[in-house]
Design an enzyme around this catalytic site. Sequence first.
Site, PDB file in Angstrom:
ATOM      1  CB  THR B  13      -0.881   0.027   1.265  1.00  0.00           C
ATOM      2  OG1 THR B  13      -1.481  -1.265   1.407  1.00  0.00           O
ATOM      3  CG2 THR B  13      -1.974   1.064   1.154  1.00  0.00           C
ATOM      4  CB  VAL B  14       3.469   2.554   2.320  1.00  0.00           C
ATOM      5  CG1 VAL B  14       4.350   3.795   2.398  1.00  0.00           C
ATOM      6  CG2 VAL B  14       2.510   2.513   3.507  1.00  0.00           C
ATOM      7  CB  ALA B  33      13.727  17.956  -4.877  1.00  0.00           C
ATOM      8  NE  ARG B  45       7.715 -11.569   0.974  1.00  0.00           N
ATOM      9  CZ  ARG B  45       7.359 -11.717   2.237  1.00  0.00           C
ATOM     10  NH1 ARG B  45       7.176 -12.915   2.732  1.00  0.00           N
ATOM     11  NH2 ARG B  45       7.181 -10.674   3.022  1.00  0.00           N
ATOM     12  N   GLY B 133       1.956   8.670  10.335  1.00  0.00           N
ATOM     13  CA  GLY B 133       1.587   8.720   8.908  1.00  0.00           C
ATOM     14  C   GLY B 133       2.141   9.951   8.244  1.00  0.00           C
ATOM     15  N   GLY B 186     -10.933  -3.474   7.535  1.00  0.00           N
ATOM     16  CA  GLY B 186      -9.521  -3.301   7.199  1.00  0.00           C
ATOM     17  C   GLY B 186      -8.771  -2.356   8.117  1.00  0.00           C
ATOM     18  CD  GLU B 189      -2.328  -5.880   9.736  1.00  0.00           C
ATOM     19  OE1 GLU B 189      -2.365  -6.907   9.035  1.00  0.00           O
ATOM     20  OE2 GLU B 189      -1.909  -4.786   9.312  1.00  0.00           O
ATOM     21  CE  LYS B 204       2.918   3.821  14.315  1.00  0.00           C
ATOM     22  NZ  LYS B 204       1.458   3.645  14.186  1.00  0.00           N
TER      23      LYS B 204
END
Lengths: 434, 434
Positions: B13-14, B33, B45, B133, B186, B189, B204
């Site tokens: 997802t990320v 930049a 994978r 996030g 969702g 998990e 964190k």
Amino acid sequence: MNAFRVGLIGLGTVGQGVLRVLQRNAGEIAGRAGRRIVVTHAAMRDPARLRDCDLSGVQLGTDPMAVVNAEVDAVVELIGGISPARELVLAALQRGKPVVTANKALLAEHGNEIVESAGRNGAQLAYEAAVGGGIPIIKALREGLAGNSIDSLAGIINGTCNYILTQMTAKGQSFADALADAQKLGYAEADPTFDVEGIDAAHKLTILAAIAFGMPLRFEAVATEGISAVTAQDIQLAQELGYRIKSLGIAKRNSLGVELRVHPTLVPAGHLLAKTDGALNAIRVHGNAVGQTAYVGRGAGGDATASAVVADLVDVARLQGADPRHFVPYLGFRAEALRDKRALTFAEIESAYYLRLRVADEPGVLRAITSILAELDISIEAILQKEPREHEDATLAIITSQIPEHRCNGALEKMLQLPFVRPGASRLRVEHFE
Amino acid sequence: MNAFRVGLIGLGTVGQGVLRVLQRNAGEIAGRAGRRIVVTHAAMRDPARLRDCDLSGVQLGTDPMAVVNAEVDAVVELIGGISPARELVLAALQRGKPVVTANKALLAEHGNEIVESAGRNGAQLAYEAAVGGGIPIIKALREGLAGNSIDSLAGIINGTCNYILTQMTAKGQSFADALADAQKLGYAEADPTFDVEGIDAAHKLTILAAIAFGMPLRFEAVATEGISAVTAQDIQLAQELGYRIKSLGIAKRNSLGVELRVHPTLVPAGHLLAKTDGALNAIRVHGNAVGQTAYVGRGAGGDATASAVVADLVDVARLQGADPRHFVPYLGFRAEALRDKRALTFAEIESAYYLRLRVADEPGVLRAITSILAELDISIEAILQKEPREHEDATLAIITSQIPEHRCNGALEKMLQLPFVRPGASRLRVEHFE
């Protein structure tokens, strides 16, 4: 490594705060910057006004240009206003010296010239303290959200207005009474024009919009309305309709250009901005990747603003001697990537509106008013009619759908021509945030 | 200038979010930049799991080490977990390649080794996406508040817990029901242990505390309690007492050392953290100069997290080729300035407490319980006794003054020995923020 030597111009509330914070947190600041940061030179007009202030090791004078010319590694400008701040900042940059400033008026009105000079001379320029006091909002926009195309931002960026509106809301006070109290408590200046007419917020919004949208600083493009026309009744009616009235700086962009505006705004009561009270600042930023983010903190005060100045000094000290291509671009975007954008006028801006009318307590009034709105294709999102006391006029409050301002004005004009509508209506903008 | 070439390890997802954001905002990112930032190599994978994803110009493989060894200017690690992420990150750093990672578990558990390797190899290391996030909280702490000595921070830093507690509050659901719903949607998990037992938040918090306090990463020092024992009744009683229950990560320091803790917490209903609902994250930071500041935004999701990864890439690209002394120190403080601090255990930590007891509906109950508290010199800040239904037990909720945990436990033990107190009391911590 040698200490990083700072020349401080202006030793008022914020200047003394910078001195105090650099002394108090010296160890941690050195741990972060890799070297000590010390004020070695300072100038202030009237040293008699110094309060409890440790000036050991500081060469204090009254000539600010002497600080610029001294052996300092960076110049911190905290005198505010345009002149002589502009000349001092330009002189420092021309000597290749990094400048840290909290001067939003200077940046908003002469920032493009200053940015150009900084670039030409390869000097650093930092101004975190210019907006939002100690909230690191400049850093968030220039760096933290660099992956985003920023769609819009909206913020409570003037503590005086927010304090006055908060007091009016809490106590049912009139604007004049709340202002007088704010002046007594030091939250408002003797001449409050700059704050209550939205000029200070427009300066700050100019800076936020430039770095959010990648455009030059365009202070003259900000459409500004003050809070002096907001009445206790408007605040009361807004509350009954589920809103709070806040003075917001708003920047949005769409296909036509950018909207840059400062005005009293009805905000849904549940929104973070509606709940930011007193002298706090809060800024909401919407980016196309991150979605909505928000930043809250003290927008003024010596130590809070000093926190931002010192953070800039740590950045500047760390990058001393670096190739300028390693600097964060002054306005977030490289000079060659800045693009001017057309600024919409108030007349072109679309918004939902709150209208308050005083009407005679007669049959047919509501029908006549809603007919005008229907003919002009303006939907009513909410309406509230307050029972009049005997022999008094009734009050009508309406929240419209999103419409261009000229259509709202047209409707209001027509309503005011109705025989039973009294003069002195109120019209405020409403913002719903996704 | 040549494009900045990124090697992307992990295309979940990320990872797909990073690819999408870099493509969608390519122009603005290049403007910030000073050069284009493009993914040239990627590994995942199982390429069959790729969704709608534009991989033009990307060399895609299944071997992550091939990405590390490819001609890339930076490696982005998004596979999560300890191994092989640790080996890959260390290999990239050993080759002097900058690493951007969102891997909080890796940083919390092996971060000191990684930071040491980055320093030894003069390589950049950035991890904004590891906490909060898209909220630029790492940047705020490492740079934006660099002038402060940070006293404390507290945050909603696990979206799953916050979603579950929000649903329990809104719907009166049990923990099990709310968890099941979160799993269906969702937000949790299949194996929710990591989130609901507080391990993810502890990872964190380890990172936040290190950069706030200038100490090495000390995951094992975090005292952690999950939310599975919180009942719908606790949430209801807390509301009646004027609180919301939130899972917070809290870091404080005092003369004895540091408190690092994750646990369900009663927060005054008016506080920003109490009003941060659903999958949002919010972090409150208190610095000795700036006072209280707060940061709110989406704590998860592909694009929001990608926003943080891309911001890191812009920083890394801008500083490519710079002397490492110009980098922001990896943990906010230079390596030589980091100081380990003693971490307090739960038993040593002082806190106010919420106690819920089930008691027989008999005379003298309240007197016996308040006597125990009085004998142990524990003040009662608030008390609530709920009328029992016929033939049922009564429920008693008490908010205590600030006391060391062992004294609270002692009091609770004594209460549970009273003949009319039923087994199964609840004990939660309460935080009042200045």
